[in-house]
Motif scaffolding. Structure first.
Motif, PDB file in Angstrom:
ATOM      1  N   SER A  27     -10.012   4.250  -3.523  1.00 56.63           N
ATOM      2  CA  SER A  27      -9.617   2.939  -3.018  1.00 56.63           C
ATOM      3  C   SER A  27     -10.626   1.889  -3.474  1.00 56.63           C
ATOM      4  N   LYS A  77       0.836  -1.208   0.000  1.00 55.82           N
ATOM      5  CA  LYS A  77       0.000   0.000   0.000  1.00 55.82           C
ATOM      6  C   LYS A  77       0.865   1.250   0.000  1.00 55.82           C
ATOM      7  N   THR A 100      -5.703   2.073   2.819  1.00 54.15           N
ATOM      8  CA  THR A 100      -4.779   2.551   1.782  1.00 54.15           C
ATOM      9  C   THR A 100      -4.777   4.071   1.717  1.00 54.15           C
TER      10      THR A 100
END
Length: 264
Positions: free
Chosen positions: A181, A88, A112
């Motif tokens: 995300s 990430k 993330t």
């Protein structure tokens, strides 16, 4: 799927819904095709059953879910925060490198995006739009940063908010770059997430931002979550952190995917 000769034609709608409720209680969500196979009826019959009164179930993103609590589907912020941390971070550093002074950026919710907030260029004047506590707690401590926090009903599973007023507010804003995300990215089934309240927010910003940038770690490729929110072709960039097998990469060859496997 057509009705089969051995279909449970004697079952009533109420009986079918009872069986579906038991299956959803066990799994959290049930794909429409799997629901039809379970009941040995057509997908259209399942749709009709769910559309009727007092179903207690709903069809969302192609999945049968509990209509009273559709967001509680096998995802919590605490479960995700330590998963694939390094990958990430790689993706977020690459994404943050595209930000320019004076940009108005949207930062999605999730673990993330917390990493992305940490990677924002220091002391760079920015305007940041967000709707989650974990992102807001980081960007509100940055100098030279104007923060626009979308409010509404709080969802503990992703530490985020949602409301119709928040969506209206988002649509009125000018966004240079939207960082999105996803819990899953599939080459044919698109981008998806676990929490249905996020869908409208993601779709609204993808529709209005000048650039929509999907930021994920390698584990998300090929995965599918219950709440679909976008086709894979909707993103100007897809940034993936971590190593991805060649047999998975081949499905994304025609897309603007950037693989980041080491720190710059």
């Amino acid at each position: 799927m057509a009705e089969t000769p051995n279909a449970r034609s004697s079952e009533t709608r109420v009986q079918r819904l009872q069986r579906l409720r038991r299956a959803v209680e066990t799994s959290g969500a049930l794909h429409l095709k799997d629901a039809a196979d379970l009941l040995k009826v057509s997908e259209m019959t399942v749709r009709r059953d769910l559309a009727g009164p007092e179903a207690a179930l709903a069809l969302l993103g192609g999945y049968v879910v509990n209509a009273a609590a559709p967001t509680g589907i096998k995802y919590t912020f605490e479960q995700e925060i330590d998963q694939h941390t390094q990958d990430k971070r790689l993706a977020c550093r690459a994404a943050a490198a595209s930000i320019r002074e004076g940009d108005t950026i949207f930062i999605d919710c999730g673990t993330t995006m917390q990493s992305l907030a940490d990677c924002l260029p220091e002391d760079m004047p920015l305007s940041v739009i967000c709707y989650s506590l974990n992102v807001a707690s980081i960007v509100t401590h940055r100098p030279a940063t104007q923060v626009m926090l979308m409010g509404g009903l709080y969802h503990p599973s992703s530490q985020s908010f949602s409301s119709d007023d928040g969506l209206s507010y988002l649509r009125r804003l000018g966004v240079n770059k939207a960082f999105i995300s996803a819990g899953g990215l599939h080459w044919t089934r698109g981008a998806s997430c676990s929490n249905f309240h996020e869908v409208a927010i993601k779709q609204a910003v993808i529709a209005t931002a000048m650039e929509s940038i999907l930021v994920v770690d390698a584990s998300k490729l090929g995965s599918l979550k219950p709440a679909f929110f976008s086709d894979v072709g909707s993103f100007s960039r897809i940034i993936v952190g971590g190593s991805v097998p060649a047999d998975t990469r081949k499905h994304f060859r025609s897309l603007p995917v950037e693989y980041v496997t080491s720190a710059a």
